[in-house]
Design a protein around this motif. Structure first.
Motif, PDB file in Angstrom:
ATOM      1  N   TYR A 169     -15.767  46.658  -5.746  1.00 51.62           N
ATOM      2  CA  TYR A 169     -16.660  45.668  -6.338  1.00 51.62           C
ATOM      3  C   TYR A 169     -17.947  45.571  -5.517  1.00 51.62           C
ATOM      4  O   TYR A 169     -17.927  45.665  -4.291  1.00 51.62           O
ATOM      5  CB  TYR A 169     -15.987  44.299  -6.410  1.00 51.62           C
ATOM      6  CG  TYR A 169     -14.937  44.216  -7.496  1.00 51.62           C
ATOM      7  CD1 TYR A 169     -15.288  43.910  -8.804  1.00 51.62           C
ATOM      8  CD2 TYR A 169     -13.598  44.469  -7.209  1.00 51.62           C
ATOM      9  CE1 TYR A 169     -14.332  43.853  -9.805  1.00 51.62           C
ATOM     10  CE2 TYR A 169     -12.636  44.420  -8.206  1.00 51.62           C
ATOM     11  CZ  TYR A 169     -13.006  44.110  -9.496  1.00 51.62           C
ATOM     12  OH  TYR A 169     -12.065  44.065 -10.484  1.00 51.62           O
ATOM     13  N   THR A 170     -19.037  45.374  -6.232  1.00 52.52           N
ATOM     14  CA  THR A 170     -20.347  45.198  -5.595  1.00 52.52           C
ATOM     15  C   THR A 170     -21.035  44.006  -6.237  1.00 52.52           C
ATOM     16  O   THR A 170     -21.116  43.921  -7.465  1.00 52.52           O
ATOM     17  CB  THR A 170     -21.221  46.450  -5.767  1.00 52.52           C
ATOM     18  OG1 THR A 170     -20.541  47.584  -5.235  1.00 52.52           O
ATOM     19  CG2 THR A 170     -22.557  46.279  -5.044  1.00 52.52           C
ATOM     20  N   CYS A 171     -21.523  43.082  -5.422  1.00 53.76           N
ATOM     21  CA  CYS A 171     -22.275  41.931  -5.912  1.00 53.76           C
ATOM     22  C   CYS A 171     -23.694  42.010  -5.364  1.00 53.76           C
ATOM     23  O   CYS A 171     -23.897  42.288  -4.178  1.00 53.76           O
ATOM     24  CB  CYS A 171     -21.619  40.620  -5.486  1.00 53.76           C
ATOM     25  SG  CYS A 171     -20.029  40.315  -6.305  1.00 53.76           S
ATOM     26  N   VAL A 172     -24.658  41.735  -6.231  1.00 58.42           N
ATOM     27  CA  VAL A 172     -26.062  41.883  -5.880  1.00 58.42           C
ATOM     28  C   VAL A 172     -26.789  40.555  -6.055  1.00 58.42           C
ATOM     29  O   VAL A 172     -26.617  39.865  -7.069  1.00 58.42           O
ATOM     30  CB  VAL A 172     -26.732  42.966  -6.755  1.00 58.42           C
ATOM     31  CG1 VAL A 172     -28.199  43.145  -6.361  1.00 58.42           C
ATOM     32  CG2 VAL A 172     -25.984  44.288  -6.635  1.00 58.42           C
ATOM     33  N   ASP A 173     -27.596  40.219  -5.073  1.00 65.02           N
ATOM     34  CA  ASP A 173     -28.475  39.045  -5.149  1.00 65.02           C
ATOM     35  C   ASP A 173     -29.739  39.475  -5.873  1.00 65.02           C
ATOM     36  O   ASP A 173     -30.507  40.303  -5.376  1.00 65.02           O
ATOM     37  CB  ASP A 173     -28.797  38.557  -3.736  1.00 65.02           C
ATOM     38  CG  ASP A 173     -29.584  37.253  -3.739  1.00 65.02           C
ATOM     39  OD1 ASP A 173     -30.212  36.929  -4.771  1.00 65.02           O
ATOM     40  OD2 ASP A 173     -29.587  36.570  -2.699  1.00 65.02           O
ATOM     41  N   LEU A 174     -29.959  38.923  -7.068  1.00 63.18           N
ATOM     42  CA  LEU A 174     -31.079  39.362  -7.892  1.00 63.18           C
ATOM     43  C   LEU A 174     -32.424  38.812  -7.433  1.00 63.18           C
ATOM     44  O   LEU A 174     -33.457  39.136  -8.014  1.00 63.18           O
ATOM     45  CB  LEU A 174     -30.829  38.982  -9.354  1.00 63.18           C
ATOM     46  CG  LEU A 174     -29.622  39.668 -10.003  1.00 63.18           C
ATOM     47  CD1 LEU A 174     -29.498  39.250 -11.458  1.00 63.18           C
ATOM     48  CD2 LEU A 174     -29.724  41.184  -9.890  1.00 63.18           C
ATOM     49  N   SER A 175     -32.440  38.019  -6.382  1.00 66.84           N
ATOM     50  CA  SER A 175     -33.716  37.561  -5.851  1.00 66.84           C
ATOM     51  C   SER A 175     -34.437  38.686  -5.116  1.00 66.84           C
ATOM     52  O   SER A 175     -35.672  38.719  -5.061  1.00 66.84           O
ATOM     53  CB  SER A 175     -33.517  36.371  -4.908  1.00 66.84           C
ATOM     54  OG  SER A 175     -32.810  36.761  -3.739  1.00 66.84           O
ATOM     55  N   THR A 181     -22.872  40.496   1.080  1.00 62.52           N
ATOM     56  CA  THR A 181     -21.733  40.783   1.945  1.00 62.52           C
ATOM     57  C   THR A 181     -21.113  39.477   2.436  1.00 62.52           C
ATOM     58  O   THR A 181     -21.668  38.384   2.232  1.00 62.52           O
ATOM     59  CB  THR A 181     -22.157  41.623   3.163  1.00 62.52           C
ATOM     60  OG1 THR A 181     -22.999  40.830   4.010  1.00 62.52           O
ATOM     61  CG2 THR A 181     -22.915  42.870   2.722  1.00 62.52           C
ATOM     62  N   GLU A 182     -19.999  39.595   3.114  1.00 63.45           N
ATOM     63  CA  GLU A 182     -19.336  38.408   3.666  1.00 63.45           C
ATOM     64  C   GLU A 182     -20.235  37.680   4.660  1.00 63.45           C
ATOM     65  O   GLU A 182     -20.191  36.450   4.757  1.00 63.45           O
ATOM     66  CB  GLU A 182     -18.029  38.819   4.344  1.00 63.45           C
ATOM     67  CG  GLU A 182     -16.975  39.268   3.359  1.00 63.45           C
ATOM     68  CD  GLU A 182     -15.813  39.990   4.007  1.00 63.45           C
ATOM     69  OE1 GLU A 182     -14.787  40.162   3.326  1.00 63.45           O
ATOM     70  OE2 GLU A 182     -15.946  40.399   5.186  1.00 63.45           O
ATOM     71  N   LYS A 183     -21.055  38.425   5.379  1.00 60.92           N
ATOM     72  CA  LYS A 183     -21.947  37.798   6.354  1.00 60.92           C
ATOM     73  C   LYS A 183     -23.009  36.944   5.677  1.00 60.92           C
ATOM     74  O   LYS A 183     -23.551  36.021   6.293  1.00 60.92           O
ATOM     75  CB  LYS A 183     -22.594  38.865   7.232  1.00 60.92           C
ATOM     76  CG  LYS A 183     -21.610  39.543   8.162  1.00 60.92           C
ATOM     77  CD  LYS A 183     -22.302  40.541   9.083  1.00 60.92           C
ATOM     78  CE  LYS A 183     -21.311  41.182  10.037  1.00 60.92           C
ATOM     79  NZ  LYS A 183     -21.965  42.165  10.945  1.00 60.92           N
ATOM     80  N   ASP A 184     -23.318  37.242   4.411  1.00 61.30           N
ATOM     81  CA  ASP A 184     -24.254  36.407   3.648  1.00 61.30           C
ATOM     82  C   ASP A 184     -23.582  35.131   3.152  1.00 61.30           C
ATOM     83  O   ASP A 184     -24.249  34.123   2.922  1.00 61.30           O
ATOM     84  CB  ASP A 184     -24.792  37.182   2.435  1.00 61.30           C
ATOM     85  CG  ASP A 184     -25.538  38.430   2.828  1.00 61.30           C
ATOM     86  OD1 ASP A 184     -26.383  38.357   3.741  1.00 61.30           O
ATOM     87  OD2 ASP A 184     -25.273  39.491   2.229  1.00 61.30           O
ATOM     88  N   LEU A 185     -22.269  35.189   2.984  1.00 57.85           N
ATOM     89  CA  LEU A 185     -21.533  34.071   2.392  1.00 57.85           C
ATOM     90  C   LEU A 185     -21.034  33.058   3.414  1.00 57.85           C
ATOM     91  O   LEU A 185     -21.066  31.849   3.161  1.00 57.85           O
ATOM     92  CB  LEU A 185     -20.322  34.604   1.613  1.00 57.85           C
ATOM     93  CG  LEU A 185     -20.591  35.561   0.451  1.00 57.85           C
ATOM     94  CD1 LEU A 185     -19.272  36.019  -0.148  1.00 57.85           C
ATOM     95  CD2 LEU A 185     -21.468  34.910  -0.608  1.00 57.85           C
ATOM     96  N   PHE A 186     -20.565  33.559   4.567  1.00 55.85           N
ATOM     97  CA  PHE A 186     -19.792  32.706   5.470  1.00 55.85           C
ATOM     98  C   PHE A 186     -20.419  32.560   6.861  1.00 55.85           C
ATOM     99  O   PHE A 186     -21.289  33.338   7.253  1.00 55.85           O
ATOM    100  CB  PHE A 186     -18.379  33.278   5.626  1.00 55.85           C
ATOM    101  CG  PHE A 186     -17.663  33.496   4.331  1.00 55.85           C
ATOM    102  CD1 PHE A 186     -17.379  32.435   3.483  1.00 55.85           C
ATOM    103  CD2 PHE A 186     -17.280  34.770   3.944  1.00 55.85           C
ATOM    104  CE1 PHE A 186     -16.719  32.630   2.282  1.00 55.85           C
ATOM    105  CE2 PHE A 186     -16.614  34.982   2.746  1.00 55.85           C
ATOM    106  CZ  PHE A 186     -16.336  33.908   1.910  1.00 55.85           C
ATOM    107  N   LEU A 187     -19.929  31.561   7.587  1.00 54.05           N
ATOM    108  CA  LEU A 187     -20.313  31.364   8.975  1.00 54.05           C
ATOM    109  C   LEU A 187     -19.785  32.519   9.837  1.00 54.05           C
ATOM    110  O   LEU A 187     -18.906  33.276   9.419  1.00 54.05           O
ATOM    111  CB  LEU A 187     -19.745  30.038   9.488  1.00 54.05           C
ATOM    112  CG  LEU A 187     -20.245  28.768   8.780  1.00 54.05           C
ATOM    113  CD1 LEU A 187     -19.453  27.563   9.265  1.00 54.05           C
ATOM    114  CD2 LEU A 187     -21.738  28.565   9.004  1.00 54.05           C
TER     115      LEU A 187
END
Length: 278
Positions: A169-175, A181-187
């Motif tokens: 799975y790949t999720c993309v920030d359309l901004s 990635t997990e580092k974008d989501l979590f502390l």
């Protein structure tokens, strides 16, 4: 009576506000896609009486989006995932798929000497073990609220007892077109907190009392089960995917772990894309 009317009006206002929030959370990204599909069959020695490799490829390719730079990034990511190559320059989906088919056939043709030798040892009886299959599918999973997630499913059968299917799975920030990635989501210390949550969810799914009991259900050492960056997002939560042999034996299959955002809100990073759904 006035108090009742006032209370009713306040409840109605709250419901309207909640409804508006839900509508904002469900805003479509308005990406236009075109579906590409290719099928190919090649028989050993190009002889229809002999075993063959069957290839099927499909993808939903983004062709239009308001941000051309983001569109370019989406196109690159999808082609790279479906073709399993790091070719960042490729933007032609048909050519990319043809290249993949040619590569699969090229590798399959290397079996021709082995097939001839095996045929002689088997009194010229057909050898089903030389019949191969390769499938690559790309599908849209989530396409709302400035986030686009897609899955890449690769299945390969090269003889033996069974084939092997892998899902990424790949999720993309359309901004900005970047991969989430997990580092974008979590502390920073998310792994030590999120790992036990994943284990608890797996224990529930497998209907065992304790995470340690998973090892009696075909799972490997549970201390190795951690967030793996293979996930997709939607309005309700994050779903982790573990492929066969990753954390458990083949017979267990793909392990899918859904975690509601409410369960992990305390480990979200300040700018986490997930926060828009809370």
């Amino acid at each position: 009576m006035k108090n009742s009317v006032y209370a009713y009006a306040m409840c109605l206002a709250v419901l309207m506000i909640s409804s508006c929030r839900n509508e904002r959370r469900s805003e479509a990204n308005n990406i236009d896609f075109k579906e590409y599909t290719m099928d190919s069959t090649y028989h050993l020695f190009d002889d229809a009486t002999k075993p063959a490799i069957k290839i099927h490829l499909s993808m939903n390719y983004p062709v239009k989006y308001k941000n051309h730079s983001v569109l370019d990034s989406l196109q690159r990511l999808i082609i790279m995932d479906i073709t399993q190559t790091p070719n960042r320059a490729m933007r032609n989906p048909e050519k990319a798929m043809l290249n993949l088919i040619e590569q699969q056939i090229k590798e399959y043709r290397l079996l021709e000497p082995d097939y001839e030798a095996a045929l002689l040892m088997n009194d010229n009886e057909p050898l089903a073990s030389f019949s191969y299959e390769y499938t690559g599918n790309e599908s849209n999973v989530f396409d709302k609220d400035g986030i686009f997630c897609f899955s890449t499913n690769i299945y390969s059968f090269t003889g033996g007892a069974h084939g092997l299917g892998i899902v990424k799975y790949t999720c993309v920030d359309l901004s900005d077109g970047s991969v989430i990635t997990e580092k974008d989501l979590f502390l920073d210390d998310y792994e030590s907190i999120l790992s036990p949550i994943i284990l608890e969810k797996l224990a529930e799914i497998q209907n065992v009392k304790l995470p340690k009991d998973l090892e009696n259900n075909g799972f490997f050492d549970i201390s190795d089960i951690k967030p793996n960056n293979n996930f997709y997002l939607n309005e309700k939560g994050i779903t982790y995917i573990y492929n066969p042999y990753e954390i458990a034996a083949y017979v267990v299959g793909i392990s899918e772990v859904f975690i509601p955002y409410e369960d992990i809100s305390f480990i979200l990073a300040p700018q986490s894309p997930i926060k828009r759904f809370l």
